[in-house]
Design a protein around this motif. Sequence first.
Motif, short mmCIF file in Angstrom:
data_model
loop_
_atom_site.label_atom_id
_atom_site.label_comp_id
_atom_site.label_asym_id
_atom_site.label_seq_id
_atom_site.Cartn_x
_atom_site.Cartn_y
_atom_site.Cartn_z
N GLY A 1 0.82 -1.19 0.00
CA GLY A 1 0.00 0.00 0.00
C GLY A 1 0.86 1.24 0.00
O GLY A 1 2.01 1.22 -0.42
N VAL A 2 0.31 2.35 0.50
CA VAL A 2 1.00 3.63 0.53
C VAL A 2 1.20 4.05 1.98
O VAL A 2 0.24 4.05 2.76
CB VAL A 2 0.20 4.70 -0.24
N PHE A 3 2.42 4.39 2.33
CA PHE A 3 2.76 4.75 3.69
C PHE A 3 3.31 6.17 3.72
O PHE A 3 4.19 6.51 2.93
CB PHE A 3 3.85 3.81 4.23
N MET B 1 4.51 0.65 -1.69
CA MET B 1 5.12 -0.67 -1.60
C MET B 1 4.22 -1.73 -2.22
O MET B 1 3.02 -1.75 -1.97
CB MET B 1 5.35 -1.04 -0.13
N THR B 2 4.81 -2.59 -3.04
CA THR B 2 4.15 -3.80 -3.49
C THR B 2 4.88 -4.94 -2.80
O THR B 2 5.73 -4.72 -1.96
CB THR B 2 4.20 -3.97 -5.02
N TYR B 3 4.57 -6.16 -3.17
CA TYR B 3 5.23 -7.30 -2.53
C TYR B 3 6.70 -7.39 -2.89
O TYR B 3 7.49 -7.92 -2.14
CB TYR B 3 4.52 -8.60 -2.90
N THR B 4 7.09 -6.87 -4.05
CA THR B 4 8.47 -7.03 -4.50
C THR B 4 9.19 -5.71 -4.77
O THR B 4 10.40 -5.72 -4.99
CB THR B 4 8.52 -7.87 -5.79
N LYS B 5 8.48 -4.59 -4.79
CA LYS B 5 9.10 -3.30 -5.14
C LYS B 5 8.62 -2.21 -4.18
O LYS B 5 7.57 -2.33 -3.57
CB LYS B 5 8.68 -2.85 -6.54
N ASN B 6 9.41 -1.13 -4.11
CA ASN B 6 8.94 0.06 -3.42
C ASN B 6 9.53 1.28 -4.11
O ASN B 6 10.54 1.19 -4.81
CB ASN B 6 9.26 0.03 -1.92
N LYS B 7 8.86 2.42 -3.91
CA LYS B 7 9.29 3.66 -4.54
C LYS B 7 8.75 4.82 -3.71
O LYS B 7 7.66 4.75 -3.17
CB LYS B 7 8.75 3.72 -5.96
N THR C 1 3.84 12.94 -3.81
CA THR C 1 2.40 13.06 -3.58
C THR C 1 1.79 11.69 -3.31
O THR C 1 2.25 10.68 -3.83
CB THR C 1 1.68 13.68 -4.78
N GLU C 2 0.74 11.69 -2.51
CA GLU C 2 0.03 10.45 -2.20
C GLU C 2 -0.67 9.90 -3.45
O GLU C 2 -0.69 8.69 -3.68
CB GLU C 2 -0.98 10.67 -1.08
N SER C 3 -1.23 10.80 -4.26
CA SER C 3 -1.95 10.33 -5.44
C SER C 3 -1.01 9.64 -6.43
O SER C 3 -1.36 8.63 -7.04
CB SER C 3 -2.71 11.47 -6.12
N GLY C 4 0.21 10.16 -6.59
CA GLY C 4 1.19 9.52 -7.45
C GLY C 4 1.57 8.14 -6.93
O GLY C 4 1.71 7.19 -7.70
N ALA C 5 1.72 8.04 -5.62
CA ALA C 5 2.06 6.75 -5.01
C ALA C 5 0.94 5.74 -5.20
O ALA C 5 1.18 4.58 -5.52
CB ALA C 5 2.35 6.95 -3.52
N ARG C 6 -0.30 6.18 -5.03
CA ARG C 6 -1.44 5.26 -5.21
C ARG C 6 -1.57 4.79 -6.66
O ARG C 6 -1.88 3.63 -6.91
CB ARG C 6 -2.73 5.93 -4.75
N ARG C 7 -1.32 5.67 -7.62
CA ARG C 7 -1.36 5.26 -9.02
C ARG C 7 -0.29 4.23 -9.32
O ARG C 7 -0.52 3.26 -10.04
CB ARG C 7 -1.20 6.48 -9.95
N TRP C 8 0.92 4.42 -8.77
CA TRP C 8 2.01 3.47 -8.98
C TRP C 8 1.66 2.11 -8.41
O TRP C 8 1.91 1.08 -9.05
CB TRP C 8 3.29 4.03 -8.37
N VAL C 9 1.09 2.08 -7.20
CA VAL C 9 0.70 0.80 -6.59
C VAL C 9 -0.35 0.12 -7.46
O VAL C 9 -0.29 -1.08 -7.71
CB VAL C 9 0.17 0.99 -5.14
N ALA C 10 -1.33 0.89 -7.96
CA ALA C 10 -2.38 0.31 -8.79
C ALA C 10 -1.79 -0.28 -10.08
O ALA C 10 -2.22 -1.36 -10.52
CB ALA C 10 -3.41 1.38 -9.14
N ARG C 11 -0.82 0.38 -10.68
CA ARG C 11 -0.20 -0.14 -11.91
C ARG C 11 0.67 -1.36 -11.65
O ARG C 11 0.83 -2.21 -12.53
CB ARG C 11 0.69 0.94 -12.55
#
Length: 53
Positions: free
Chosen positions: A18-20, A30-36, A40-50
């Motif tokens: 999720g997004v922290f 964070m995903t199960y294998t990657k983090n970035k 902005t929170e919205s940019g982080a949420r879009r990345w997790v969704a992709r």
Amino acid sequence: MNKLQKINLGNNESLVYGVFPNQDGTFTAMTYTKNKTFKTESGARRWVARNTD
């Protein structure tokens, strides 16, 4: 505020994604294998969704 997903692996282990929020005002996605880190929170949420599913 943050919706985190948690998978229980058994044996007292689990995975969370999720997004922290960070203390410096950025957000870590964070995903199960990657983090970035994002500004902005919205940019982080879009990345997790992709990067999940």
